[in-house]
Design an enzyme around this catalytic site. Sequence first.
Site, short mmCIF file in Angstrom:
data_model
loop_
_atom_site.label_atom_id
_atom_site.label_comp_id
_atom_site.label_asym_id
_atom_site.label_seq_id
_atom_site.Cartn_x
_atom_site.Cartn_y
_atom_site.Cartn_z
N GLU A 126 36.13 36.07 35.17
CA GLU A 126 36.84 34.90 35.68
C GLU A 126 36.14 34.25 36.88
O GLU A 126 36.68 34.21 37.99
CB GLU A 126 38.29 35.26 36.03
CG GLU A 126 39.05 35.78 34.81
CD GLU A 126 40.52 36.08 35.07
OE1 GLU A 126 40.97 35.93 36.22
OE2 GLU A 126 41.23 36.47 34.13
N GLU B 119 41.29 39.69 27.88
CA GLU B 119 42.53 39.92 28.60
C GLU B 119 43.63 39.06 28.01
O GLU B 119 43.39 37.88 27.69
CB GLU B 119 42.43 39.56 30.10
CG GLU B 119 41.67 40.53 30.93
CD GLU B 119 41.65 40.15 32.42
OE1 GLU B 119 42.61 39.52 32.90
OE2 GLU B 119 40.64 40.48 33.06
O1 IFM Z 1 45.15 41.19 37.16
C1 IFM Z 1 44.43 40.06 36.77
C2 IFM Z 1 43.01 40.42 36.41
O2 IFM Z 1 42.37 41.06 37.45
C3 IFM Z 1 42.22 39.18 36.07
N1 IFM Z 1 42.91 38.38 35.08
C4 IFM Z 1 44.30 38.12 35.28
C5 IFM Z 1 45.06 39.38 35.57
C6 IFM Z 1 46.55 39.08 35.78
O3 IFM Z 1 46.72 38.21 36.85
#
Ligand code: IFM
Length: 442
Positions: free
Chosen positions: A163, A349
């Site tokens: 990210e 994710e």
């Molecule tokens: O916890 C985070 C993760 O570290 C990165 N992506 C989003 C998740 C939820 O906010």
Amino acid sequence: MQFPSDFLWGAATAAYQIEGSPLADGAGASIWHRFSHTPGTILNGDNGDVACDHYRRWHEDIEWMRRLGLNAYRFSTAWGRVLPCGRGAVNQKGLDFYKRLVDALLHAGITPMITLYHWDLPAELQDHGGWANRDCAKWFADYACLMFRELGDRAPLWATINEPWVVMALGYLWGQHAPGMRDIGAAAKAGHHLLLGHAKAVQAFRAEAPPNAKIGIVPNLGPQQPASDSPQDQLVAALWHGFINRYFLDPIFRGEYPETVINFIGEFAPKAAPDDMQIIQTPIDFIGVNYYTRSVVAYDASDPIGSRSVYQEGKLHTEMGWEVYPEGLYEILRWVHDEYGAIPLYITENGAAFRDEPNAQGEVDDPLRVEYLKAHLEQAHRALQDGVPLKGYFYWSLMDNFEWAFGYSKRFGLLYVDFETQQRTMKSSGRWYAHFIAQQRR
Ligand code: IFM
């Protein structure tokens, strides 16, 4: 819903969010260690000193992965465990921790996907400007190269940066995340250096890793939709789309930043050195998509950036305040595929925080998460059927953990963690996912 037989079924975590023991065995402090120990930065004054104690309980956690039936696990390595100052002397004990983890995962039949940077920059590098310093791209590539040399023979899947938009925007522009800066110029530089560091790491990977190993990047993506069809709303939606979805992928696949965003930031636009955009276009093997929600945006003259996000009344929202919008997963996968070509994709994710609590019997029933999972897997399957080369799904997260500025107040896990005792309990979503995976792998 039948997924391909070689599909990866995983869960994801990140070092600072689960490991605890941030300074153990010679590790150097990270910016998150420093930030979370700065009063007023994290809800309830929480920090990652203990987190899920995974640094000491990793063996047990692999057992939980086994019980879930996972055949893949995405985790990140803490740069400062391996290189306490971010560069220079190697900390063998830190490196050995990850070697043991990878070996044990492989032994359990679980494919590791290693993320090299999930936000925990060695604090000492921040003292030299962190990602706003161009040298950070080289420091990162050197660290990546070391990891490829040490672990490349056994880890088949690698991601450079998790990210990058969040690093740039929350870390350098709006300051809710470490290093807590609010400086648009530094943010634009950080974004550019993240891209450069990513690409230089990919080049090191090609030189060091076996030919069948794969490397990619993991952006956070989601549809940015206009609240109405008024031209102003359409305009702000297009701007957010450029800023969030295109800002890191356009340079990698097209060698240029999205024009709308560059025009908007004007004098602060990143200044690329002559070869930078060519380096940034170094080919990668996959894109990891982190998807949580969509945004519906409207023009708002009273806002400093001219827009506001429009709450979707009547829709289910998670504890993060994020709308549950499963169709967005399909939409964003299709968009990435249509826009950037036939490159393999992973959902690296996807998950939801809900208010989970054990009942009198100690069980944790989380029907909303079961629904969330089911609905998102349906959309992933729909994308596959429509020709998107999707290779795997990683639920966020394996277990409840340190949710950055929200501390331990948001529970995303398939495993409930009692942070007093460190006891893990499989939630009903974990059981549902295990059953689903078992059916897929029959
Ligand atoms: O916890 C985070 C993760 O570290 C990165 N992506 C989003 C998740 C939820 O906010």
